[in-house]
Design a protein around this motif. Sequence first.
Motif, PDB file in Angstrom:
ATOM      1  N   VAL A  15       0.763   6.653  -5.908  1.00 28.33           N
ATOM      2  CA  VAL A  15      -0.734   8.179  -6.533  1.00 28.33           C
ATOM      3  C   VAL A  15      -0.060   9.316  -6.548  1.00 28.33           C
ATOM      4  O   VAL A  15      -0.983  10.592  -7.604  1.00 28.33           O
ATOM      5  N   LYS A  16       1.250   9.628  -6.023  1.00 26.57           N
ATOM      6  CA  LYS A  16       1.387  11.200  -5.728  1.00 26.57           C
ATOM      7  C   LYS A  16       2.172  11.572  -6.558  1.00 26.57           C
ATOM      8  O   LYS A  16       2.165  12.787  -7.079  1.00 26.57           O
ATOM      9  N   LEU A  72      -5.315   0.864  -5.682  1.00 25.15           N
ATOM     10  CA  LEU A  72      -5.628   0.097  -4.060  1.00 25.15           C
ATOM     11  C   LEU A  72      -6.672   0.272  -3.413  1.00 25.15           C
ATOM     12  O   LEU A  72      -7.524  -0.212  -2.957  1.00 25.15           O
ATOM     13  N   SER A  73      -8.357   1.224  -4.864  1.00 26.34           N
ATOM     14  CA  SER A  73      -9.259   1.607  -4.363  1.00 26.34           C
ATOM     15  C   SER A  73     -10.229  -0.571  -4.834  1.00 26.34           C
ATOM     16  O   SER A  73     -10.774  -1.022  -3.133  1.00 26.34           O
ATOM     17  N   GLU A 131      -4.162   3.855  -7.701  1.00 22.76           N
ATOM     18  CA  GLU A 131      -4.930   4.785  -7.136  1.00 22.76           C
ATOM     19  C   GLU A 131      -6.057   3.426  -8.101  1.00 22.76           C
ATOM     20  O   GLU A 131      -6.890   3.032  -6.262  1.00 22.76           O
ATOM     21  N   SER A 169      -0.472   7.019 -11.974  1.00 24.35           N
ATOM     22  CA  SER A 169      -0.884   7.649 -10.949  1.00 24.35           C
ATOM     23  C   SER A 169      -2.330   6.404 -10.604  1.00 24.35           C
ATOM     24  O   SER A 169      -2.692   6.259  -9.629  1.00 24.35           O
ATOM     25  N   GLU A 204       1.132   4.095  -2.565  1.00 19.06           N
ATOM     26  CA  GLU A 204       0.349   5.359  -2.382  1.00 19.06           C
ATOM     27  C   GLU A 204       1.456   6.303  -2.902  1.00 19.06           C
ATOM     28  O   GLU A 204       0.911   7.562  -2.855  1.00 19.06           O
ATOM     29  N   GLU A 205       2.493   5.982  -2.959  1.00 17.44           N
ATOM     30  CA  GLU A 205       3.258   6.857  -3.331  1.00 17.44           C
ATOM     31  C   GLU A 205       3.794   6.883  -4.668  1.00 17.44           C
ATOM     32  O   GLU A 205       3.225   8.454  -5.122  1.00 17.44           O
ATOM     33  N   ILE A 235       0.634  -1.426   0.032  1.00 18.14           N
ATOM     34  CA  ILE A 235      -0.720   0.028   0.211  1.00 18.14           C
ATOM     35  C   ILE A 235       1.140   1.493   0.200  1.00 18.14           C
ATOM     36  O   ILE A 235       0.359   2.048  -0.781  1.00 18.14           O
ATOM     37  N   GLU A 236       2.080   1.224   1.113  1.00 20.09           N
ATOM     38  CA  GLU A 236       2.606   2.745   0.674  1.00 20.09           C
ATOM     39  C   GLU A 236       3.553   2.719  -0.599  1.00 20.09           C
ATOM     40  O   GLU A 236       3.923   4.259  -0.810  1.00 20.09           O
TER      41      GLU A 236
END
Length: 114
Positions: free
Chosen positions: A90-91, A104-105, A101, A97, A87-88, A83-84
């Motif tokens: 995604v930014k 993760l969803s 996203e 990205s 998430e990185e 996840i980390e």
Amino acid sequence: MKIKDIETALEIFEEACIKHSEATEQGDYKTANKYYAKIIKAATFLKSENAISNLKDYLSSSFVGIRLWAACYWLAVNEQEGIEVLEEIVKSTGIHSLTAETTLSEWKKGNLKF
């Protein structure tokens, strides 16, 4: 393409992730799909050999495509680390990205299995 050992599977995984990422960025879905199949084949081999943990080093790759795919498969090994990394990504900017996203969803909804 027959994968015979873990080292070969890792090489195929790495190269296919890079090529898939490049094709995705160019909007070339046919080439992306070709390399997607290779990613799946390599990862399936690694799982069958209880060697998916070898993807850990790819979580810090300089190539976003490698990090993205490694993180996807890492979710089943160490969900928080996977996840980390996602998430990185995604930014960041660009198509990856959005992919991170969406991954993760769908993972959080329970719709994905790696």
